[in-house]
Design a protein around this motif. Sequence first.
Motif, PDB file in Angstrom:
ATOM      1  N   PRO A 190     104.787   0.280  13.096  1.00  0.00           N
ATOM      2  CA  PRO A 190     103.678  -0.629  12.854  1.00  0.00           C
ATOM      3  C   PRO A 190     103.425  -0.771  11.358  1.00  0.00           C
ATOM      4  O   PRO A 190     103.727   0.103  10.570  1.00  0.00           O
ATOM      5  CB  PRO A 190     102.497   0.055  13.557  1.00  0.00           C
ATOM      6  CG  PRO A 190     102.881   1.494  13.595  1.00  0.00           C
ATOM      7  CD  PRO A 190     104.370   1.526  13.724  1.00  0.00           C
ATOM      8  N   MET A 195     101.505  -0.747   7.890  1.00  0.00           N
ATOM      9  CA  MET A 195     100.590   0.266   7.373  1.00  0.00           C
ATOM     10  C   MET A 195      99.321  -0.339   6.808  1.00  0.00           C
ATOM     11  O   MET A 195      98.483   0.358   6.262  1.00  0.00           O
ATOM     12  CB  MET A 195     101.301   1.073   6.273  1.00  0.00           C
ATOM     13  CG  MET A 195     102.523   1.808   6.771  1.00  0.00           C
ATOM     14  SD  MET A 195     102.093   3.156   7.838  1.00  0.00           S
ATOM     15  CE  MET A 195     101.417   4.291   6.643  1.00  0.00           C
ATOM     16  N   ILE A 237      96.639   2.269  14.013  1.00  0.00           N
ATOM     17  CA  ILE A 237      97.476   3.472  14.036  1.00  0.00           C
ATOM     18  C   ILE A 237      96.676   4.665  14.511  1.00  0.00           C
ATOM     19  O   ILE A 237      97.173   5.506  15.271  1.00  0.00           O
ATOM     20  CB  ILE A 237      98.076   3.727  12.639  1.00  0.00           C
ATOM     21  CG1 ILE A 237      99.028   2.604  12.261  1.00  0.00           C
ATOM     22  CG2 ILE A 237      98.805   5.067  12.604  1.00  0.00           C
ATOM     23  CD1 ILE A 237      99.658   2.759  10.902  1.00  0.00           C
ATOM     24  N   LYS A 245      96.422   4.970  18.318  1.00  0.00           N
ATOM     25  CA  LYS A 245      97.674   5.413  18.936  1.00  0.00           C
ATOM     26  C   LYS A 245      98.012   6.845  18.537  1.00  0.00           C
ATOM     27  O   LYS A 245      98.590   7.594  19.335  1.00  0.00           O
ATOM     28  CB  LYS A 245      98.815   4.476  18.534  1.00  0.00           C
ATOM     29  CG  LYS A 245      98.708   3.087  19.144  1.00  0.00           C
ATOM     30  CD  LYS A 245      99.930   2.247  18.776  1.00  0.00           C
ATOM     31  CE  LYS A 245      99.904   0.897  19.470  1.00  0.00           C
ATOM     32  NZ  LYS A 245     101.105   0.090  19.151  1.00  0.00           N
ATOM     33  N   PHE A 246      97.673   7.223  17.313  1.00  0.00           N
ATOM     34  CA  PHE A 246      97.960   8.574  16.819  1.00  0.00           C
ATOM     35  C   PHE A 246      97.113   9.621  17.536  1.00  0.00           C
ATOM     36  O   PHE A 246      97.642  10.573  18.137  1.00  0.00           O
ATOM     37  CB  PHE A 246      97.707   8.616  15.312  1.00  0.00           C
ATOM     38  CG  PHE A 246      97.465   9.997  14.746  1.00  0.00           C
ATOM     39  CD1 PHE A 246      98.465  10.966  14.764  1.00  0.00           C
ATOM     40  CD2 PHE A 246      96.239  10.322  14.183  1.00  0.00           C
ATOM     41  CE1 PHE A 246      98.240  12.229  14.240  1.00  0.00           C
ATOM     42  CE2 PHE A 246      96.007  11.580  13.653  1.00  0.00           C
ATOM     43  CZ  PHE A 246      97.006  12.540  13.687  1.00  0.00           C
ATOM     44  N   ALA A 280     103.426   5.876  15.858  1.00  0.00           N
ATOM     45  CA  ALA A 280     102.118   5.967  15.190  1.00  0.00           C
ATOM     46  C   ALA A 280     101.847   7.390  14.728  1.00  0.00           C
ATOM     47  O   ALA A 280     101.262   7.613  13.651  1.00  0.00           O
ATOM     48  CB  ALA A 280     101.021   5.497  16.146  1.00  0.00           C
ATOM     49  N   SER A 309     103.764   7.827  11.650  1.00  0.00           N
ATOM     50  CA  SER A 309     103.111   7.044  10.597  1.00  0.00           C
ATOM     51  C   SER A 309     101.921   7.800  10.028  1.00  0.00           C
ATOM     52  O   SER A 309     101.737   7.865   8.807  1.00  0.00           O
ATOM     53  CB  SER A 309     102.638   5.696  11.150  1.00  0.00           C
ATOM     54  OG  SER A 309     103.692   4.956  11.680  1.00  0.00           O
TER      55      SER A 309
END
Length: 854
Positions: free
Chosen positions: A18, A20, A142, A145-146, A180, A183
Amino acid sequence: MMSRSYTNLLDLASGNFPAMGRERKRLPKVTSVPGNIVEFDDDQTQSVISDNPSSVSSSDRMIIVANQLPLRAIRGSDNKGWSFSWNEDSLLLQLKDGLPEDMEVFYVGTLKVSIDPSEQDDVSQLLLENFKCVPTFIPPDILAKFYDGFCKRHLWSLFHYMLPFSAEQGGRFDRSLWEAYVSANKLFFQKVVEVINPDEDYIWIHDYHLMVLPTFLRRRFNRVRMGFFLHSPFPSSEIYRTLPVREEILKALLNSDLIGFHTFDYARHFLSCCSRMLGLEYQSKRGYMGLEYYGRVIGIKIMPVGVHMGRIASVMRQADEEGKIAELRHQFEGKTVLLGVDDLDIFKGIDLKLLAMKQMLQQHPNWKGKAVLVQIVNPARGRGVNIDEIKIEIEESRKRINKEFGQPGYEPIVFIDSPISISEKVAYYNIAECVVVTAMRDGMNLTPYDYIACRQGLSDSGAHLTDTGPKKSMLVISEFIGCSPSLSGAIRVNPWNTEATGEAMNEAISMVDSEKQLRHEKHYRYVMRHDVAYWARSFLQDMGRICADHFRKRCWGIGFSFGFRVVALDPNFRKLSVASMISAYTRAKTRAILLDYDGTVMPQNSILKSPSQEVVKILNTLCADPRNTVFIVSGRTRDSLSSWFSPCKKLGIAAEHGYFVRWSQKEDWEVCGQSSDFEWMHVAEPVMKLYTEATDGSSIEIKESALVWQYRDADPGFGSAQAKEMLDHLENVLANEPVSVRSGQFIIEVKPQGATKGFVAEKIFTSMAESGKQAEFVLCIGDDRSDEDMFETIANAISKNILSSKTVVFACTVGQKPSKATYYLDDPAEVISMLGSLAEASHPSFSSDEECPS
């Protein structure tokens, strides 16, 4: 905009990533190290070592990295600006008490509140200057999802033994959530880079949110001192192996210097995963456990975290001053209070605790109207699995039990799900006769420790809650929580067995006071000594000890993506320079060349085991030089080696690790073992057959002089256990026989005493010296443990006058790995190329590309 280095490192692991978000101005850099400021290129694997002192501090510093900073944030008036303060209840803040007073501590993590992008730079500057905190701002898409995605849906559930059998039970693996997660870990890494001084800093990473962060940091700074502590359980290998990114996470964690767990069970599961999935075996020495990983020993620390006694005492004074304790004592006067304090989580077993209370009231009706279970439920930390369903289930059970056993003025279950202050929580601890924890799986759970400290009371003479009489407390705790092994006086229960838990609750509140006092005293001594400062101090000491050993070695970073690792080798260990070797080779008048076969001139994974035409021609060329003595030294049988090397008339062969030796094809085989009596085989072979029948995937290789039991294809855990048992068994039954029993990589070997490659090397050098041709040049190449005997013999040969002090020695192993050899070559292809260069030096007209004459 996303940095180029981000895609370079991680697209191999997971594909598309995705965006940033827009690029923002970065924090002013605290460090003065030139190489640390620029955006790092993931193709660079060299260590960044500073030549300049830190602009912040000249002493060691600690950078603590966790998902959340130990801060509280309050929005300013008119919805403008922010006010920040320390969160005194945060473990990350409390652990500073265990660090040296002069150690500067920085924190890297997220904030619990959402900061508008336009305010992020100002907030960052404020937190760095006033709190030494570096906030990590994760874009909302993010972040969801993280944290709620990969952390809670996948890792949290799996680590608590919940498999995603269906979409409703945690959901299937979603690679976008993994992307994610990576990320977010990358963003944490970038914030660490802003403040790090790699020469002087310790980095302590906390919990499952940041399990791949060590790879980012190690790739950039391969000598940085780094520890990781997991605050959740680590599941058994049978559970963990279901995770599609299982190896990526294991390898990332192994880029730490020290990995900490609360209990031996969690550490044992981690070690089992490393064994089964990566083929690594742990070692224990002088009370310390470690995993050898490419020359680095990764420390394994088992140390349960503790509580902050000073903070608890402070809150107890506050609760006493506010009158909360007296208020609760009046509210529950004449009642026996059992207390539960849990997060709203599917794994906390709150509903099982309510059912156990029901069982106690049914089986012991004398407690009806007297016993009260106060259940405090902390708000859920995130959108975990099935939170809404759990709330409904708990509420229905509470209503049903209160309706069945309640009466006017009495409810057996008091349910508190609204936020309460910590001082009020401490007041409940103080009045409770027993604390009940029925978590189905939990990392540590400090509720019992808090309760014990509160029941001890204060020593202040002015405090109303000071009780000069004997202190007492009781615990009913699940055997599946991390603190259970530490509290030997607690009544341990299987929370799924509600009948037994109900009986345990009755036993706890019915126990005589003298027994309660003894149990309390034992627990309090432990809690007081093993507080959070003790935990932090112990972890830092072990990290320093482990890293000191790593600093004595030379380190290289190798590998791509999450396969990156650091290879640590002896400072004198270096790659073989072919040019230097040829120079010494051409000057020498007598030369000894000793070559292992499998893994050295023949790749280990080759299906065809006979040597290539190229190898045969090179060996023939080397043997044709009268100044050379060339030997193949192998563990293979003499029949196989004789057949494969039949074109090489002048080649010496040492078969079965040197038990059989032949100087050339026209000479007879010599037996170099101390004994030619093989009656011991009739004893050893039945033992091996017994274990072979019982161990699926194992087999026996019968040689002329040795027996080898191999279990490479067996279950790693069972095969290893059987090998240890067989080793002990064989050593006992063969104690009086002239043989040695040795364990190797997935093998147990029984062979005559003295039959080693080292003995063969010594025999060759001695024979050459006795014939007046003492070797002036020695080249010895091998790839496995048996070849280390040759390297050791060569190292000692000069002191024994077998070799001259002027002899030029090239002891070389294949692959960059810890060895007694001084040099290495990367693979068999390099070995053959190097031998080809030697052949050209002997005969300039030599070309390995020409067809070998038959």
